[in-house]
Design a protein around this motif. Structure first.
Motif, PDB file in Angstrom:
ATOM      1  N   TRP A 190      -4.910 104.132 -20.730  1.00 23.69           N
ATOM      2  CA  TRP A 190      -4.822 105.585 -20.582  1.00 23.69           C
ATOM      3  C   TRP A 190      -5.840 106.121 -19.581  1.00 23.69           C
ATOM      4  O   TRP A 190      -5.539 107.045 -18.811  1.00 23.69           O
ATOM      5  CB  TRP A 190      -4.999 106.261 -21.943  1.00 23.69           C
ATOM      6  N   ALA A 191      -7.039 105.540 -19.561  1.00 24.20           N
ATOM      7  CA  ALA A 191      -8.053 105.985 -18.604  1.00 24.20           C
ATOM      8  C   ALA A 191      -7.630 105.651 -17.171  1.00 24.20           C
ATOM      9  O   ALA A 191      -7.842 106.449 -16.253  1.00 24.20           O
ATOM     10  CB  ALA A 191      -9.400 105.336 -18.918  1.00 24.20           C
ATOM     11  N   THR A 192      -7.016 104.483 -16.989  1.00 25.37           N
ATOM     12  CA  THR A 192      -6.524 104.108 -15.665  1.00 25.37           C
ATOM     13  C   THR A 192      -5.410 105.045 -15.219  1.00 25.37           C
ATOM     14  O   THR A 192      -5.382 105.500 -14.072  1.00 25.37           O
ATOM     15  CB  THR A 192      -6.011 102.651 -15.671  1.00 25.37           C
TER      16      THR A 192
ATOM     17  N   LEU B 296      -4.793 108.180 -16.257  1.00 24.16           N
ATOM     18  CA  LEU B 296      -5.316 109.523 -15.999  1.00 24.16           C
ATOM     19  C   LEU B 296      -6.159 109.575 -14.739  1.00 24.16           C
ATOM     20  O   LEU B 296      -6.020 110.490 -13.912  1.00 24.16           O
ATOM     21  CB  LEU B 296      -6.144 109.998 -17.204  1.00 24.16           C
ATOM     22  N   SER B 297      -7.050 108.600 -14.568  1.00 22.54           N
ATOM     23  CA  SER B 297      -7.923 108.605 -13.388  1.00 22.54           C
ATOM     24  C   SER B 297      -7.129 108.400 -12.105  1.00 22.54           C
ATOM     25  O   SER B 297      -7.475 108.958 -11.059  1.00 22.54           O
ATOM     26  CB  SER B 297      -9.002 107.524 -13.517  1.00 22.54           C
TER      27      SER B 297
ATOM     28  N   HIS C  44     -14.549 107.205 -19.629  1.00 24.21           N
ATOM     29  CA  HIS C  44     -13.970 106.245 -18.690  1.00 24.21           C
ATOM     30  C   HIS C  44     -13.206 106.958 -17.571  1.00 24.21           C
ATOM     31  O   HIS C  44     -13.301 106.561 -16.404  1.00 24.21           O
ATOM     32  CB  HIS C  44     -13.047 105.279 -19.438  1.00 24.21           C
ATOM     33  N   THR C  45     -12.453 107.993 -17.924  1.00 28.64           N
ATOM     34  CA  THR C  45     -11.728 108.752 -16.898  1.00 28.64           C
ATOM     35  C   THR C  45     -12.695 109.409 -15.927  1.00 28.64           C
ATOM     36  O   THR C  45     -12.455 109.437 -14.716  1.00 28.64           O
ATOM     37  CB  THR C  45     -10.838 109.824 -17.551  1.00 28.64           C
TER      38      THR C  45
ATOM     39  N   THR D 164     -12.433 107.973 -11.924  1.00 30.06           N
ATOM     40  CA  THR D 164     -11.708 108.803 -10.960  1.00 30.06           C
ATOM     41  C   THR D 164     -12.308 108.759  -9.551  1.00 30.06           C
ATOM     42  O   THR D 164     -11.562 108.660  -8.567  1.00 30.06           O
ATOM     43  CB  THR D 164     -11.629 110.258 -11.459  1.00 30.06           C
TER      44      THR D 164
ATOM     45  N   SER E  62     -13.017  99.667 -16.385  1.00 28.24           N
ATOM     46  CA  SER E  62     -12.895 100.153 -17.754  1.00 28.24           C
ATOM     47  C   SER E  62     -12.898  99.022 -18.776  1.00 28.24           C
ATOM     48  O   SER E  62     -13.556  99.128 -19.814  1.00 28.24           O
ATOM     49  CB  SER E  62     -11.598 100.971 -17.900  1.00 28.24           C
TER      50      SER E  62
END
Length: 278
Positions: free
Chosen positions: A81-83, A85-86, A151-152, A156, A212
């Motif tokens: 999810w962080a990947t 979103l970023s 993480h996001t 980013t 991450s």
């Protein structure tokens, strides 16, 4: 004189080779040791580097050790999810930065570099303090939400760093031509601009995921509510003397998968170049 010069050249070449060997050893010897340990039957013994026989048991522990299995799932969940979103934020931020004038873009580039140059412990503590302030309003903020936010936040800028240079190399006439042919601005962006940035976007996403999946410091300060990632599991299990050799197996498996993805991308790029040359 010629002999002295020859010896100096030989010595310089030897030193260059030794330096290269030293650098590659520092980079790859730990990876080789982890892969070695993942197949070593006595990896958890007092003398861990002693070869005790070949085994796949440590790979089974990934699925049988509940604590290890849960930490891996938590890591993959946050990283995915962080990947995502970023990458989305990074692509649209790059497009926005590209539209600015040179002076404003330079200032924003400087601001984008600060999170990358900033110490991880500072970033982790800062986000922990922010989450602590909003905890009365959102009691469940620590855990998956706080780690995802952290993480996001720090991933980013790396996506922007990958996408923005590629965007600057892209011909702006493509966007204008798509609009002249009847596409709306959003459709031109989705159908023309983003596909032209696909390589840079994929590279940024891979870097983000890699950062991450193995992050420790920032994750250490933003974990909570029973939610933790793999790196924190390794730290806690090692300090508590209940380290599982399945950790070696997961790291080795992650290395194999990453290597496979990199090779696939490289082969695809070479194949694409050959097709364009024909």
């Amino acid at each position: 004189m010629l002999i002295e010069t020859s010896w100096k050249n030989v010595l310089a070449n030897v030193l260059k080779v030794l330096f290269v060997v030293l650098v590659f050893s520092i980079m790859y010897v730990p990876i080789v040791i982890i892969i070695y340990q993942s197949f070593n039957k006595t990896a958890n013994s007092i003398s861990p580097l002693a070869w005790g026989g070949f085994t796949f048991e440590h790979y089974k522990e990934i699925f049988t050790d509940r604590q290890l299995y849960t930490s891996i799932l938590d890591s993959l969940l946050v990283s995915f999810w962080a990947t995502l979103l970023s990458t989305v934020f990074g692509v649209f931020a790059s497009i926005g930065l590209h539209a600015l004038n040179k002076k404003a873009r330079k200032a924003m580039d400087f601001l984008n570099e600060i999170p990358m140059l900033n110490s991880e412990i500072v970033t982790g503590i800062s986000i922990m303090l922010v989450c602590s302030l909003i905890k009365p309003l959102f009691p469940g903020v620590f855990g998956f939400p706080s780690m995802l936010l952290a993480h996001t936040f720090f991933m980013t800028p790396y996506v922007i760093l990958m996408v923005l240079p590629k965007l600057e190399q892209t011909d702006e006439a493509l966007f204008e031509a798509a609009q002249d042919l009847g596409c709306s601005p959003m459709k031109s962006l989705v159908k023309v601009v983003i596909p032209s940035l696909s390589t840079a976007i994929l590279t940024g996403a891979l870097i983000a995921f890699t950062l991450s999946i193995d992050d420790f410091v920032i994750s250490f300060y933003t974990q909570g509510g029973g939610f933790s990632n793999f790196s924190n599991y390794v730290y806690s299990s090692y300090t508590k003397k209940n380290f599982s050799a399945g950790s070696y197996a997961f790291n080795a498996l992650l290395t194999f998968v990453t290597l496979g993805i990199v090779l696939a991308i490289s082969l695809y790029g070479n194949h694409k170049k050959k097709g364009e040359n024909k």
